[in-house]
Design a protein around this motif. Sequence first.
Motif, PDB file in Angstrom:
ATOM      1  N   SER A  76       5.869 -11.009   7.034  1.00  0.00           N
ATOM      2  CA  SER A  76       4.613 -10.285   7.224  1.00  0.00           C
ATOM      3  C   SER A  76       4.658  -9.397   8.456  1.00  0.00           C
ATOM      4  N   THR A  77       5.089  -9.991   9.562  1.00  0.00           N
ATOM      5  CA  THR A  77       5.126  -9.203  10.792  1.00  0.00           C
ATOM      6  C   THR A  77       6.146  -8.081  10.691  1.00  0.00           C
ATOM      7  N   ALA A  78       7.263  -8.344  10.016  1.00  0.00           N
ATOM      8  CA  ALA A  78       8.288  -7.310   9.871  1.00  0.00           C
ATOM      9  C   ALA A  78       7.768  -6.131   9.058  1.00  0.00           C
ATOM     10  N   ALA A  79       6.989  -6.414   8.036  1.00  0.00           N
ATOM     11  CA  ALA A  79       6.453  -5.330   7.218  1.00  0.00           C
ATOM     12  C   ALA A  79       5.490  -4.462   8.024  1.00  0.00           C
ATOM     13  N   VAL A  80       4.616  -5.114   8.821  1.00  0.00           N
ATOM     14  CA  VAL A  80       3.691  -4.338   9.652  1.00  0.00           C
ATOM     15  C   VAL A  80       4.456  -3.540  10.701  1.00  0.00           C
ATOM     16  N   ARG A  81       5.463  -4.173  11.306  1.00  0.00           N
ATOM     17  CA  ARG A  81       6.233  -3.484  12.346  1.00  0.00           C
ATOM     18  C   ARG A  81       6.978  -2.283  11.770  1.00  0.00           C
ATOM     19  N   GLU A  82       7.549  -2.428  10.577  1.00  0.00           N
ATOM     20  CA  GLU A  82       8.300  -1.317   9.990  1.00  0.00           C
ATOM     21  C   GLU A  82       7.363  -0.178   9.577  1.00  0.00           C
ATOM     22  N   SER A  83       6.166  -0.510   9.057  1.00  0.00           N
ATOM     23  CA  SER A  83       5.212   0.548   8.713  1.00  0.00           C
ATOM     24  C   SER A  83       4.735   1.274   9.967  1.00  0.00           C
ATOM     25  N   TRP A  84       4.629   0.534  11.092  1.00  0.00           N
ATOM     26  CA  TRP A  84       4.249   1.171  12.355  1.00  0.00           C
ATOM     27  C   TRP A  84       5.328   2.125  12.830  1.00  0.00           C
ATOM     28  N   ARG A  85       6.573   1.706  12.701  1.00  0.00           N
ATOM     29  CA  ARG A  85       7.681   2.565  13.108  1.00  0.00           C
ATOM     30  C   ARG A  85       7.780   3.814  12.228  1.00  0.00           C
ATOM     31  N   ALA A  86       7.441   3.653  10.946  1.00  0.00           N
ATOM     32  CA  ALA A  86       7.509   4.795  10.032  1.00  0.00           C
ATOM     33  C   ALA A  86       6.249   5.653  10.072  1.00  0.00           C
ATOM     34  N   TRP A  87       5.307   5.290  10.945  1.00  0.00           N
ATOM     35  CA  TRP A  87       4.049   6.027  11.059  1.00  0.00           C
ATOM     36  C   TRP A  87       3.339   6.101   9.701  1.00  0.00           C
ATOM     37  N   VAL A  88       3.171   4.959   9.111  1.00  0.00           N
ATOM     38  CA  VAL A  88       2.532   4.860   7.803  1.00  0.00           C
ATOM     39  C   VAL A  88       1.149   4.251   7.981  1.00  0.00           C
ATOM     40  N   GLY A  89       0.121   4.885   7.395  1.00  0.00           N
ATOM     41  CA  GLY A  89      -1.214   4.311   7.404  1.00  0.00           C
ATOM     42  C   GLY A  89      -1.238   3.041   6.582  1.00  0.00           C
ATOM     43  N   THR A  90      -1.551   1.903   7.209  1.00  0.00           N
ATOM     44  CA  THR A  90      -1.389   0.604   6.572  1.00  0.00           C
ATOM     45  C   THR A  90      -2.696  -0.161   6.589  1.00  0.00           C
ATOM     46  N   VAL A  91      -3.026  -0.776   5.445  1.00  0.00           N
ATOM     47  CA  VAL A  91      -4.154  -1.694   5.332  1.00  0.00           C
ATOM     48  C   VAL A  91      -3.582  -3.078   5.084  1.00  0.00           C
ATOM     49  N   VAL A  92      -3.835  -4.012   5.982  1.00  0.00           N
ATOM     50  CA  VAL A  92      -3.326  -5.377   5.876  1.00  0.00           C
ATOM     51  C   VAL A  92      -4.452  -6.271   5.374  1.00  0.00           C
ATOM     52  N   ILE A  93      -4.216  -6.948   4.255  1.00  0.00           N
ATOM     53  CA  ILE A  93      -5.222  -7.811   3.640  1.00  0.00           C
ATOM     54  C   ILE A  93      -4.570  -9.156   3.340  1.00  0.00           C
ATOM     55  N   PRO A  94      -5.105 -10.254   3.857  1.00  0.00           N
ATOM     56  CA  PRO A  94      -4.534 -11.567   3.550  1.00  0.00           C
ATOM     57  C   PRO A  94      -4.723 -11.920   2.073  1.00  0.00           C
ATOM     58  N   CYS A  95      -3.796 -12.663   1.537  1.00  0.00           N
ATOM     59  CA  CYS A  95      -3.867 -13.056   0.130  1.00  0.00           C
ATOM     60  C   CYS A  95      -5.086 -13.914  -0.160  1.00  0.00           C
ATOM     61  N   HIS A  96      -5.506 -14.709   0.806  1.00  0.00           N
ATOM     62  CA  HIS A  96      -6.604 -15.634   0.544  1.00  0.00           C
ATOM     63  C   HIS A  96      -7.971 -14.976   0.684  1.00  0.00           C
ATOM     64  N   SER A  97      -8.053 -13.730   1.112  1.00  0.00           N
ATOM     65  CA  SER A  97      -9.344 -13.069   1.289  1.00  0.00           C
ATOM     66  C   SER A  97      -9.967 -12.760  -0.076  1.00  0.00           C
ATOM     67  N   LYS A  98     -11.226 -12.383  -0.058  1.00  0.00           N
ATOM     68  CA  LYS A  98     -11.922 -12.092  -1.299  1.00  0.00           C
ATOM     69  C   LYS A  98     -11.318 -10.863  -1.972  1.00  0.00           C
ATOM     70  N   LEU A  99     -11.325 -10.897  -3.305  1.00  0.00           N
ATOM     71  CA  LEU A  99     -10.775  -9.768  -4.049  1.00  0.00           C
ATOM     72  C   LEU A  99     -11.631  -8.517  -3.905  1.00  0.00           C
ATOM     73  N   ASP A 100     -12.904  -8.691  -3.551  1.00  0.00           N
ATOM     74  CA  ASP A 100     -13.765  -7.525  -3.349  1.00  0.00           C
ATOM     75  C   ASP A 100     -13.256  -6.646  -2.225  1.00  0.00           C
ATOM     76  N   ILE A 101     -12.625  -7.267  -1.218  1.00  0.00           N
ATOM     77  CA  ILE A 101     -12.099  -6.484  -0.097  1.00  0.00           C
ATOM     78  C   ILE A 101     -10.949  -5.603  -0.571  1.00  0.00           C
ATOM     79  N   LEU A 102     -10.070  -6.156  -1.391  1.00  0.00           N
ATOM     80  CA  LEU A 102      -8.970  -5.368  -1.936  1.00  0.00           C
ATOM     81  C   LEU A 102      -9.497  -4.253  -2.847  1.00  0.00           C
ATOM     82  N   GLU A 103     -10.492  -4.576  -3.668  1.00  0.00           N
ATOM     83  CA  GLU A 103     -11.059  -3.550  -4.537  1.00  0.00           C
ATOM     84  C   GLU A 103     -11.668  -2.408  -3.728  1.00  0.00           C
TER      85      GLU A 103
END
Length: 732
Positions: A76-103
């Motif tokens: 998880s941390t590696a994915a966020v770190r690599e997206s930061w290095r690539a200057w990619v706009g990233t939305v991080v959503i935990p798997c256990h959160s409500k599906l409404d947030i992902l929608e």
Amino acid sequence: MKCFSAPCSVIPFDPLTCYVRPERRVTVARVLEGRVGDRVASAESGGRSVKLAEFLVKAISPSYLYLVIDHEWPGSTAAVRESWRAWVGTVVIPCHSKLDILEAALRATNHLGTTRHAMLFCSSQRTLEIFKMVRERSLESSTLQWVVALEGGDLMPALGHVLREGTQVTLFVRDLADVRHHVVWSSYIDPSDTIQFERRGAWRAEDEDQDDVSLDGWLFPDLNRFYQDFRGRQLVAAVLNNWPFFGLRYLPDGGAVADSGLDVSVLDALSSSLNFTYTVKEPSDGQWGGPQPDGAITGIIGMVASHQAHLAINEITITASRERVVDFTLPYFLESTILVSRAPAPKSRAFAIFYPFSPLVGVLQAGLPVPSYTNRVKLQVFQELAVNRTGHLQIKMLNAIKLQLQGMSQIQIHLNFRSPFGSWQIWGLLAASTGLMGPIVWVVAAVLRSISEHRDKLDLYSLKTKVAHISLQESAFNMYGSLLRQENMIQVNRWSLRILFFLWYIFCNIIYAIYSGTLTAYLAIPSFEQPIDSLNDLLEATQDGYVPLFLVGSSNEFLFKAASSGIFHQVWKAHDPSSSFSYTIDDAMDMINYAPLWQVLEGKRVFVNARLGSLIRATIRGRHKFYLARQTMYPQGYAIVCRSGAPYKRNFEKMLIRMTELGLVDKWTQDQVTKVPRASGSEGHKTRLRAPEAITLHHLQGAFYIMSLGFLLATMVLLGEICGYNCLTCEP
């Protein structure tokens, strides 16, 4: 409330934007439980997961990334770190959160035209729940690509049943026998219209910094290339029996097949070019349909939105409400909306003698509408819309069709008047001039006679003999006779009276010539009632019992119903729920001139509909029976309806643009126009002005009315004189 300053830490807070660098921002959706970095710090030793996360971010090079990650996943941390290095706009959503947030996160960026990626690093059960949510809430999008990491391939069969066309998924399935080895699978739609997975290669994590990757092409297939050939796939098209756009032919077993029409030709060309077949299916409610206030989606729009059909084509107008539930291609046909009413009835000739001095409202029902500033502005907007949406103008084609269709009908001159009694100012001046001329002549003659009596030296013998004995009544009657071209019995030998008579004769000749010539034209050429040419005319006609008529489930109904102010809202308020709706265009055209016996609105309906279909149906029934308004409104574009997120929409658009640029849509339209049959009552009609009619008793009824009125008045006066004489001669 804080923002994280290092890419390897995630701090819980409400959704907001945090600027990790001035040039790039990372949006973190609500994290409901604890600090993820603290919980997974001990799991960072899972180097294979870290390498997989780094490889995926580098491989797909996303412009916008959704990370749906498990708290316990080491990468998880590696994915966020690599997206930061690539200057990619990233939305991080935990798997256990409500599906409404992902929608909400997916819908917030759905309007972006760039490709988005979503990475799922969750359990198999949670992954299946996420894709069920995507299916139930219609979150498919051709610009969203999913990457899923799985432990083993047990989930693939179930996932294939959940996914629908429009959800592009690439799976990295870990080999349970060799945990370093991942098999790469990519989803696709096969000719049997089911989701399958195709093996595209493998990825293996090595001990060194390098990875062993063997892929057959890209991680995701090129959808534009893939849908250039449907490989004989059979699609379902939602249609209505609505010739000249889509005509159906019904089979003995109750089924229906495409027969002829503009949209049939368009769909046949698409199927031939993209290698697919199609079957047609009609909606149970027989409507074009769209979203309703109660949340239901009706008609052929509802069939596509609910995935009962792959596409819909049949004179379908693009509207904002429909675009919320389905996708539209670029428009391939443009036209405007008009008002269709019954042909204006001939006006009564009883008061035709008053028409020459009436305010005239003339209408020439010919090939093109009378040019006005409003029509020129609408035409300019119509042309700009055609250029912006399709890159091809169809104005010339529409004008040619209109001329060809109206060539089957009779051109008439409609002469309409605000009042059958004309302008009271003109008639008042004529009556006053005629009434004053007699007294003026009588006064002038009296003055001359008075002068002769006081001047015996003047020879006024002739004047005395010719003028002195003319009474006021005789003078007035002779002036009235001069107005009607009768001989003047008053003879004078003085220049003052001669000049007065000379000017009066000129005045009478001018009035007589204008009146008689204009009256002859009015009697020879029929005059008609005021036609309904605009929405303002329709509002005025509602005072005489007219009501607007709409097709149930059409775009025009939705447009007028949704209007909260303005002329559209006023017209909608004037509709009658019991008689202002029709389910088919043919029934609506029949209701304009005819109505059931239990209805009293015969001929009192004004149909709001698209121009081409109305014009063709009016020609079939007899163009002389209908009146098509000169003013048009609401330019509308017809497009093909696709499922939300349909990946083949772009290929459809490319073919449609090519068809319009080659002029095929114009040709197919005119092919349908040539098939229009003439009505039996209008076969002898020619495109020329009607010849003057012979004068009949119908034309001269006004003169007989005046003569009858004169007889009645004379009789009444005679009876009055008799009564008066008897009263004077009777003895006390």
